[in-house]
Design a protein around this motif. Structure first.
Motif, PDB file in Angstrom:
ATOM      1  N   THR A  77       0.851  -1.183   0.000  1.00  0.00           N
ATOM      2  CA  THR A  77       0.000   0.000   0.000  1.00  0.00           C
ATOM      3  C   THR A  77       0.889   1.235   0.000  1.00  0.00           C
ATOM      4  O   THR A  77       1.769   1.386   0.848  1.00  0.00           O
ATOM      5  CB  THR A  77      -0.919   0.022   1.235  1.00  0.00           C
ATOM      6  N   ASP A  78       0.658   2.127  -0.952  1.00  0.00           N
ATOM      7  CA  ASP A  78       1.403   3.382  -1.045  1.00  0.00           C
ATOM      8  C   ASP A  78       0.973   4.269   0.117  1.00  0.00           C
ATOM      9  O   ASP A  78      -0.213   4.555   0.294  1.00  0.00           O
ATOM     10  CB  ASP A  78       1.093   4.063  -2.383  1.00  0.00           C
ATOM     11  N   ALA A  80       1.419   7.451   0.652  1.00  0.00           N
ATOM     12  CA  ALA A  80       0.934   8.780   0.290  1.00  0.00           C
ATOM     13  C   ALA A  80      -0.463   8.739  -0.316  1.00  0.00           C
ATOM     14  O   ALA A  80      -1.308   9.581   0.003  1.00  0.00           O
ATOM     15  CB  ALA A  80       1.899   9.434  -0.689  1.00  0.00           C
ATOM     16  N   THR A  81      -0.734   7.786  -1.179  1.00  0.00           N
ATOM     17  CA  THR A  81      -2.014   7.752  -1.895  1.00  0.00           C
ATOM     18  C   THR A  81      -3.005   6.751  -1.326  1.00  0.00           C
ATOM     19  O   THR A  81      -4.195   6.856  -1.569  1.00  0.00           O
ATOM     20  CB  THR A  81      -1.790   7.400  -3.378  1.00  0.00           C
ATOM     21  N   GLY A  82      -2.518   5.733  -0.611  1.00  0.00           N
ATOM     22  CA  GLY A  82      -3.381   4.685  -0.093  1.00  0.00           C
ATOM     23  C   GLY A  82      -3.741   3.646  -1.134  1.00  0.00           C
ATOM     24  O   GLY A  82      -4.522   2.748  -0.879  1.00  0.00           O
ATOM     25  N   CYS A  83      -3.165   3.754  -2.339  1.00  0.00           N
ATOM     26  CA  CYS A  83      -3.447   2.797  -3.408  1.00  0.00           C
ATOM     27  C   CYS A  83      -2.642   1.525  -3.188  1.00  0.00           C
ATOM     28  O   CYS A  83      -1.517   1.557  -2.704  1.00  0.00           O
ATOM     29  CB  CYS A  83      -3.116   3.406  -4.767  1.00  0.00           C
ATOM     30  N   GLN A 103      -8.533   0.942  -9.724  1.00  0.00           N
ATOM     31  CA  GLN A 103      -7.485   0.604  -8.764  1.00  0.00           C
ATOM     32  C   GLN A 103      -8.016   0.709  -7.342  1.00  0.00           C
ATOM     33  O   GLN A 103      -8.762   1.634  -7.014  1.00  0.00           O
ATOM     34  CB  GLN A 103      -6.263   1.507  -8.925  1.00  0.00           C
ATOM     35  N   CYS A 105      -7.910   1.778  -3.818  1.00  0.00           N
ATOM     36  CA  CYS A 105      -7.255   2.832  -3.040  1.00  0.00           C
ATOM     37  C   CYS A 105      -8.099   3.131  -1.815  1.00  0.00           C
ATOM     38  O   CYS A 105      -9.319   2.995  -1.851  1.00  0.00           O
ATOM     39  CB  CYS A 105      -7.102   4.108  -3.865  1.00  0.00           C
ATOM     40  N   GLU A 107     -10.083   5.378   0.778  1.00  0.00           N
ATOM     41  CA  GLU A 107     -10.835   6.621   0.587  1.00  0.00           C
ATOM     42  C   GLU A 107     -10.115   7.743   1.309  1.00  0.00           C
ATOM     43  O   GLU A 107      -9.655   7.591   2.432  1.00  0.00           O
ATOM     44  CB  GLU A 107     -12.242   6.453   1.139  1.00  0.00           C
ATOM     45  N   LYS A 108     -10.013   8.876   0.637  1.00  0.00           N
ATOM     46  CA  LYS A 108      -9.341  10.036   1.243  1.00  0.00           C
ATOM     47  C   LYS A 108     -10.243  10.678   2.277  1.00  0.00           C
ATOM     48  O   LYS A 108     -11.418  10.874   2.055  1.00  0.00           O
ATOM     49  CB  LYS A 108      -8.967  11.043   0.164  1.00  0.00           C
TER      50      LYS A 108
END
Length: 110
Positions: A77-78, A80-83, A103, A105, A107-108
């Motif tokens: 899991t990235d 910074a992005t959560g992807c 993709q 990811c 949720e922000k």
């Protein structure tokens, strides 16, 4: 090897024999200890292998990338992005896609 053991009333040969007996006892106890360590190490390796195999076969070590059978995929899991991305044995990574082709990811949050 000359042993310097002095016991009153014993001849030189008897003192040498006592010294050799002591050395032989120490050597044998060392061999027994090595055998015991080797035996317990072999048992531990066997137990660990069996436990790992049982956990694998029962599915207790499976994760959500495995599906019906173990795939060998690892999820990353990235931060910074959560992807999420998938990797199979260090041969590169690919984006993890959901059933609709998007993709996966997180949720922000705002």
């Amino acid at each position: 090897m000359k042993h310097n053991i002095h016991i009153d009333g014993l001849s030189e040969k008897a003192m040498t024999d006592v010294g050799m007996s002591i050395m032989g006892g120490l050597v044998m106890s060392g061999r027994k200890a090595v055998r015991k360590v080797a035996r317990y190490t072999a048992i531990a390796i066997l137990f660990f292998t069996l436990a790992s195999w049982l956990l694998f076969k029962t599915g207790l070590t499976a994760d959500d990338t495995d599906g019906a059978s173990r795939s060998g995929l690892v999820t990353y899991t990235d931060a910074a992005t959560g992807c999420q991305y998938l990797s199979a044995g260090g041969s590169g990574i690919t984006p993890r896609m959901d059933k609709d082709g998007y993709q996966v990811c997180a949720e922000k949050r705002q």
